[in-house]
Structure formats: C-alpha cells, structure tokens
Design a protein around this motif. Structure first.
Motif, short mmCIF file in Angstrom:
data_model
loop_
_atom_site.label_atom_id
_atom_site.label_comp_id
_atom_site.label_asym_id
_atom_site.label_seq_id
_atom_site.Cartn_x
_atom_site.Cartn_y
_atom_site.Cartn_z
N PRO A 103 78.19 44.65 -43.36
CA PRO A 103 78.88 44.72 -44.66
C PRO A 103 78.67 43.46 -45.49
N GLU A 104 78.57 42.32 -44.80
CA GLU A 104 78.38 41.06 -45.52
C GLU A 104 77.01 41.01 -46.19
N ALA A 105 75.97 41.47 -45.50
CA ALA A 105 74.62 41.50 -46.07
C ALA A 105 74.55 42.47 -47.24
N TRP A 106 75.20 43.61 -47.09
CA TRP A 106 75.26 44.58 -48.19
C TRP A 106 75.90 43.95 -49.42
N GLN A 107 77.09 43.37 -49.22
CA GLN A 107 77.87 42.88 -50.35
C GLN A 107 77.21 41.69 -51.03
N LYS A 108 76.60 40.81 -50.25
CA LYS A 108 75.95 39.63 -50.82
C LYS A 108 74.86 40.02 -51.81
N VAL A 109 74.03 40.98 -51.43
CA VAL A 109 72.93 41.42 -52.29
C VAL A 109 73.47 42.16 -53.52
N VAL A 110 74.48 42.99 -53.32
CA VAL A 110 75.09 43.70 -54.44
C VAL A 110 75.70 42.72 -55.44
N ASP A 111 76.38 41.70 -54.92
CA ASP A 111 77.05 40.73 -55.79
C ASP A 111 76.07 40.00 -56.70
N VAL A 112 74.93 39.60 -56.16
CA VAL A 112 73.94 38.85 -56.95
C VAL A 112 73.09 39.77 -57.81
N ASN A 113 72.50 40.78 -57.18
CA ASN A 113 71.47 41.58 -57.85
C ASN A 113 72.01 42.61 -58.83
N LEU A 114 73.21 43.07 -58.60
CA LEU A 114 73.78 44.12 -59.46
C LEU A 114 74.95 43.60 -60.28
N THR A 115 75.97 43.10 -59.59
CA THR A 115 77.14 42.58 -60.31
C THR A 115 76.76 41.38 -61.17
N GLY A 116 75.83 40.56 -60.67
CA GLY A 116 75.38 39.41 -61.45
C GLY A 116 74.73 39.81 -62.76
N VAL A 117 73.94 40.87 -62.73
CA VAL A 117 73.31 41.37 -63.96
C VAL A 117 74.38 41.88 -64.92
N PHE A 118 75.37 42.57 -64.38
CA PHE A 118 76.50 43.05 -65.19
C PHE A 118 77.24 41.89 -65.85
#
Length: 246
Positions: A103-118
C-alpha cells in the motif's frame, strides 16, 4: 526565442528530462522556475543556466504537498509577476508485481505522479485565468496508455494524467488556456539506466527508430506545446516514443 519573456515552472527539473527542458526553455528566452524536491540539484541547474545567460531561479517543492506547491507558485509570482507555462514533469516509480505491491508503494507513486499534477495545475490556474492565457503540459507515459508489467501504480497514474488533461482542456480551453500531455516512450534517464542491458537491447529492437529516446526529444515536445506554435493544440496526448506502440 519562442518563449521570450514568458515564465515557466518546470517540476522535477533538477535532473533528466526536466533539467533538459529547463535548458531548452531558457535558451528560448523564458524565465524558468527550476522546481525540484532536491534543492541542491535545482541550484546546480540554475548555475549551469547562468553560464549561457539564462534567467532562472531554483525552488524547492514537494508536489505531493499542497502547501509546498502553493509556496512555489507564490515565489514564482513574487519573482516574475506571472505564470505562462506549467510543465508537470516530476514523477517517480516504485515497481512491483501486483501481489507484491505494498500500500505504501502504491500511495507514494499516486501522491507524486497524480495528486502532484492536480495540486500544481490547480495552483497555477487562477493566475492563468487572470491573464486569459496559459499553457499546461503534463507528462504521461506509454505505460499509462498500454500498461506495463510490474507498474500497476505507475501506469494508473500516467493514465490518470491523460484523463485529467482532457478534462482540463474542456474546462479551460475557452479561457485561453491550452492543456496537453506528452507521452514519452523509453527515454535514456537515470530511471531507465536501472534496467538491465539485455532488456534495453530488446526495447531498442522493437522501436521502429531502433534507439531509445533522449531527454532532448521530450524537451523539444514540451517546447512546442509551450510555444505560440501550439495555440490551436488542446487536449492532446502527444506520443514521443519512436513509434514503439504503432
């Protein structure tokens, strides 16, 4: 000088594609905000840009932190007074097969690559609306279009970038803001350098151009979409992949 007197924020500009984009934009006359989590790397890029007369500042940013992103935007406006271009270039990987992905690996990438763009796009929109003009460019990947083994998190975020790009293009196209994505293939960066040479050879063999891309290939695509030459380009996902997925 296609970007003369325009101000561009480039995230993840401390190395790789972002660094090349900072040099490219600077040489085309832009004021460049070299934004990166690694401030020391960003400062080195600015020092190198100063050698050819580029006008740039280094800014620390954690794109996964909304307050950090807002501070980056405020520093940009304080220094240059406007924001004409945002390049959402920052991105990370944390690969694993689905059953091994934490879950940590999933969330880390989502936070930077998707939420960061948002976060970054949402933060610059008010200034661009005030100016009635702006260019937003976000980096996707062929993995986000076609999927890739061991990259559930990465592929999901890069597919999401294309979805957000098309949504924002519809929301803001009538306001003078062009929103587009670039879809790189396999590019010679530190990220790809970790791949075994025999795998890279296989990649080259299936690319019609018979080579991996280099950061300049992507930086030139950013430049085109950031320039007035692309004023009628909106909501597109521009593939720069050597034809690998034709």
């Amino acid at each position: 000088m296609r970007l003369q007197d325009k101000t561009a924020i480039i995230t993840g500009a401390g190395n790789g594609i972002g660094k090349e984009a900072a040099f490219t934009f600077g040489k085309e006359g832009a004021n460049v905000v070299v934004a990166d989590y690694n401030l020391e790397a960003a400062e080195k890029v600015v020092a190198d840009m100063n050698e050819f007369g580029g006008n740039a500042i280094a800014v620390h940013v954690n794109v996964a932190d909304q307050s950090s992103v807002q501070k980056m935007v405020e520093q940009t406006i304080q220094q240059f007074g406007r924001i004409d271009i945002l390049v959402n270039n920052a991105g990370i990987t944390s690969d694993a097969m689905l059953y091994k992905m934490t879950p940590e690996a999933w969330q880390k990438v989502v936070d930077v690559n998707l939420t960061g763009v948002f976060y970054c796009t949402q933060a610059v929109i008010p200034k661009m609306l005030e100016q009635s003009k702006g260019k937003i460019i976000s980096t996707s990947s062929v993995s986000g279009v076609y999927g890739n083994v061991g990259q559930t998190n990465y592929a999901a975020t890069k597919a999401g970038v294309i979805g957000m790009t098309k949504s924002w293009a519809k929301e803001y196209g009538g306001k003078g803001i062009n929103v587009n994505a670039v879809v790189p293939g396999f590019i010679e960066t530190d990220m790809v350098a970790k791949v075994p040479e025999n795998v890279l050879d296989k990649m080259r063999s299936i690319i019609p151009l018979q080579r991996l891309g280099n950061p300049a290939d992507i930086a030139k695509a950013y430049l085109y979409l950031a320039s007035d030459d692309a004023d009628y380009v909106n909501g597109t996902a521009l593939h720069v992949d050597g034809g690998i997925m034709m």
